[in-house]
Design an enzyme around this catalytic site. Sequence first.
Site, PDB file in Angstrom:
ATOM      1  N   MET A   1      47.820  15.999  16.038  1.00  0.00           N
ATOM      2  CA  MET A   1      46.979  15.445  17.087  1.00  0.00           C
ATOM      3  C   MET A   1      45.511  15.448  16.672  1.00  0.00           C
ATOM      4  O   MET A   1      44.762  14.502  16.974  1.00  0.00           O
ATOM      5  CB  MET A   1      47.154  16.234  18.390  1.00  0.00           C
ATOM      6  CG  MET A   1      46.450  15.612  19.583  1.00  0.00           C
ATOM      7  SD  MET A   1      47.064  13.945  19.991  1.00  0.00           S
ATOM      8  CE  MET A   1      48.459  14.370  21.039  1.00  0.00           C
TER       9      MET A   1
ATOM     10  N   GLU B   1      53.250  40.581  19.771  1.00  0.00           N
ATOM     11  CA  GLU B   1      53.061  40.634  21.227  1.00  0.00           C
ATOM     12  C   GLU B   1      52.827  39.257  21.833  1.00  0.00           C
ATOM     13  O   GLU B   1      53.253  39.004  22.973  1.00  0.00           O
ATOM     14  CB  GLU B   1      51.895  41.566  21.572  1.00  0.00           C
ATOM     15  CG  GLU B   1      52.183  43.032  21.377  1.00  0.00           C
ATOM     16  CD  GLU B   1      51.862  43.516  19.975  1.00  0.00           C
ATOM     17  OE1 GLU B   1      51.985  44.731  19.727  1.00  0.00           O
ATOM     18  OE2 GLU B   1      51.484  42.662  19.107  1.00  0.00           O
TER      19      GLU B   1
ATOM     20  N   PHE C   1      40.736  55.861  19.115  1.00  0.00           N
ATOM     21  CA  PHE C   1      41.606  55.025  18.297  1.00  0.00           C
ATOM     22  C   PHE C   1      42.439  54.097  19.182  1.00  0.00           C
ATOM     23  O   PHE C   1      43.111  54.537  20.106  1.00  0.00           O
ATOM     24  CB  PHE C   1      42.527  55.915  17.450  1.00  0.00           C
ATOM     25  CG  PHE C   1      43.527  55.145  16.631  1.00  0.00           C
ATOM     26  CD1 PHE C   1      43.117  54.347  15.568  1.00  0.00           C
ATOM     27  CD2 PHE C   1      44.883  55.219  16.929  1.00  0.00           C
ATOM     28  CE1 PHE C   1      44.036  53.638  14.811  1.00  0.00           C
ATOM     29  CE2 PHE C   1      45.810  54.511  16.169  1.00  0.00           C
ATOM     30  CZ  PHE C   1      45.388  53.715  15.111  1.00  0.00           C
ATOM     31  N   GLN C   2      42.359  52.808  18.897  1.00  0.00           N
ATOM     32  CA  GLN C   2      43.077  51.757  19.615  1.00  0.00           C
ATOM     33  C   GLN C   2      42.726  51.697  21.107  1.00  0.00           C
ATOM     34  O   GLN C   2      43.536  51.277  21.925  1.00  0.00           O
ATOM     35  CB  GLN C   2      44.597  51.887  19.428  1.00  0.00           C
ATOM     36  CG  GLN C   2      45.042  51.587  18.000  1.00  0.00           C
ATOM     37  CD  GLN C   2      46.541  51.432  17.852  1.00  0.00           C
ATOM     38  OE1 GLN C   2      47.322  51.987  18.619  1.00  0.00           O
ATOM     39  NE2 GLN C   2      46.953  50.679  16.846  1.00  0.00           N
TER      40      GLN C   2
ATOM     41  N   LYS D   1      48.102  56.934  28.782  1.00  0.00           N
ATOM     42  CA  LYS D   1      49.223  57.685  28.209  1.00  0.00           C
ATOM     43  C   LYS D   1      49.519  58.945  29.017  1.00  0.00           C
ATOM     44  O   LYS D   1      50.690  59.296  29.257  1.00  0.00           O
ATOM     45  CB  LYS D   1      48.910  58.047  26.760  1.00  0.00           C
ATOM     46  CG  LYS D   1      50.090  58.622  26.000  1.00  0.00           C
ATOM     47  CD  LYS D   1      49.795  58.756  24.520  1.00  0.00           C
ATOM     48  CE  LYS D   1      51.020  59.228  23.748  1.00  0.00           C
ATOM     49  NZ  LYS D   1      50.751  59.287  22.278  1.00  0.00           N
TER      50      LYS D   1
END
Length: 626
Positions: free
Chosen positions: A503, A70, A132-133, A182
Amino acid sequence: MIDGPPNTPFDGAPGASPAREVTGAQILCEALIREGVAVLFGIPGGCIMPFYHALWEYRSQLRHVLVRHEQGGGHAAEGYARATGRVGVCIGTSGPGATNLVTPIADAWMDGTPLVAITGQVPSHLLGTDAFQETDITGITVPITKHNYLVTRAADIPRVVREAFHIAQTGRPGPVLIDITKDAQQERCVPDWDVRMDLPGYRPASRRADFAAVQAIEAAVGALLNARRPLVLAGNGVMQANASHALRRFAERTGMPVVTTLHGLGAMPHDHPLMLGMPGMHGWVHVNRAIQQCDVLFNIGSRFDDRVTGKVSAFAPHARVIHVDIDAAEIGKLVTAHIGILGDARDVLETITPRISVQPERFAPWRAEIAALKAAFAPRQHYRRSERTAPLMPQDVFAAFNAVADTRRDWRVVTDVGQHQMWAAQLIDWQRARSHITSGGAGTMGFAVPAALGAAIADPAHTVWAFCGDGGFQMTACELATIRQEGLGNVKVAVVNNGYLGMVRQWQQLFEGRRYSETPLSGPDFALLAQAHGWHAITVDDVADAEAAIREAWAHHGPVLIDFRVEREANVFPMVPAGRAIHDMVHDEAHHDQQLRERQRRESPMGDSRVAPRTAWRTPHTTEQA
């Protein structure tokens, strides 16, 4: 409307009201089409699955790019937006899918990139239950979005999408998050497309000048007419406003010299006689000294980032500052603005330019003074080869690129973050607006490869070069698979490979006694990695082969990776050490060692001026690169 299965797309042109109920997911697809969206970057998952179910029926209108992470999808949307000026769109599911978008959202926030991120969320009845999630992504992103939404009803989707796109691309552009449960995606309703936006308190600067802006413009004209040593500082706002032509007309009409920030590169051609270069931490000495000596600083669309100003209290000490910005919060935030103009950069330039009636030669002595500074400090002298260096130096890579690119106009460059980013900014011959895309404010390693993916889809007629360090490249190298999957032959990746987090190593060398703590970096054979993804790949470790490799990559009809194995301990100069004024620059390593000896002599009661001996890493690159 439609007669058919629930996920059949709407008939007719956008704007035609459907005659029957459809799902929230279908409404979301239609809303995106109505906003002119053509490309989405994302990954499906549980709570965004209804949207992907509906998307199948819209695949001829909405191109979806299946990224490998993502974060890559978010950066690809940024690259698309930066190349086109339009809103980029990225998609993720709930929980980790949403949190993986936080970095590109923050990046877009810092750099003013128009972005709409759409995430799925657990069903409404599970909100707040640690399902969940489930993750409170709206709460997480409040500080790094212009606005965000939690949508729990399908009927709200048309209004929310319209508002989100309006917010993302008006005023100072930026990211907006839409989190949709959802069940809202599954719910059926008759969408109302004739909704009005409800945005109390959101009043971005309009193109119509109000009384305060007119007064400020008059004051700015007066200050510019009375200047003897004026300087124009052009930033990202010039790019966002498509104001590069207006900037050039202003400069040529007035004869005022121009400097551009990192995000302003390309606003003026690098070889224009009025273009001086980039200021700041790794800007040129003559540019920084011109800022410190100017009497009027005309800042157009730069937010006075600390990498530009250095020590703020010592920045432009003699200048009357005119600050033009689309965002009122930026004017006077860091550097006192004697004259603040709230407005679009192009509008302000086009208003001011006709009112400046001075002969360009009036500022010839000032330009000659700057030219003398430039000649005295010979800005590229610190990149001369020495006997101890490897056969390929980083500057050789960019010299070879210029040798090929200067004969063409069909290219853009996306850079990652680190030493190579500054070398590219300093050394590439920037000629056109939006030809340079990078992560500035957030400084996100891993930006370049996915952002190049987005830019390449936005502009298939141009070759998109992604310049990366070996550290940043390894963070999002998985998107090589996406680029191959999408058949993007116009992406070329150049890895400036020094076997370090370069760097950080440079700072450790110069300011931490060469204690290289966790900066030596191992890695695979990048050419073999690219070949495993179906790319053509080249390895270069000698300056004699650099230009030929770039020509070969450009001529190849497919994605190409070049692994440039460069001198391991090359440093970016000049540089302004942290906390110092921008005129107090380190010109090269010898200058740094001299300053260090002087500082030790002042601080040590014994007058010890010893400096640790400099070591040169000449170890050949291997698959271990230890």
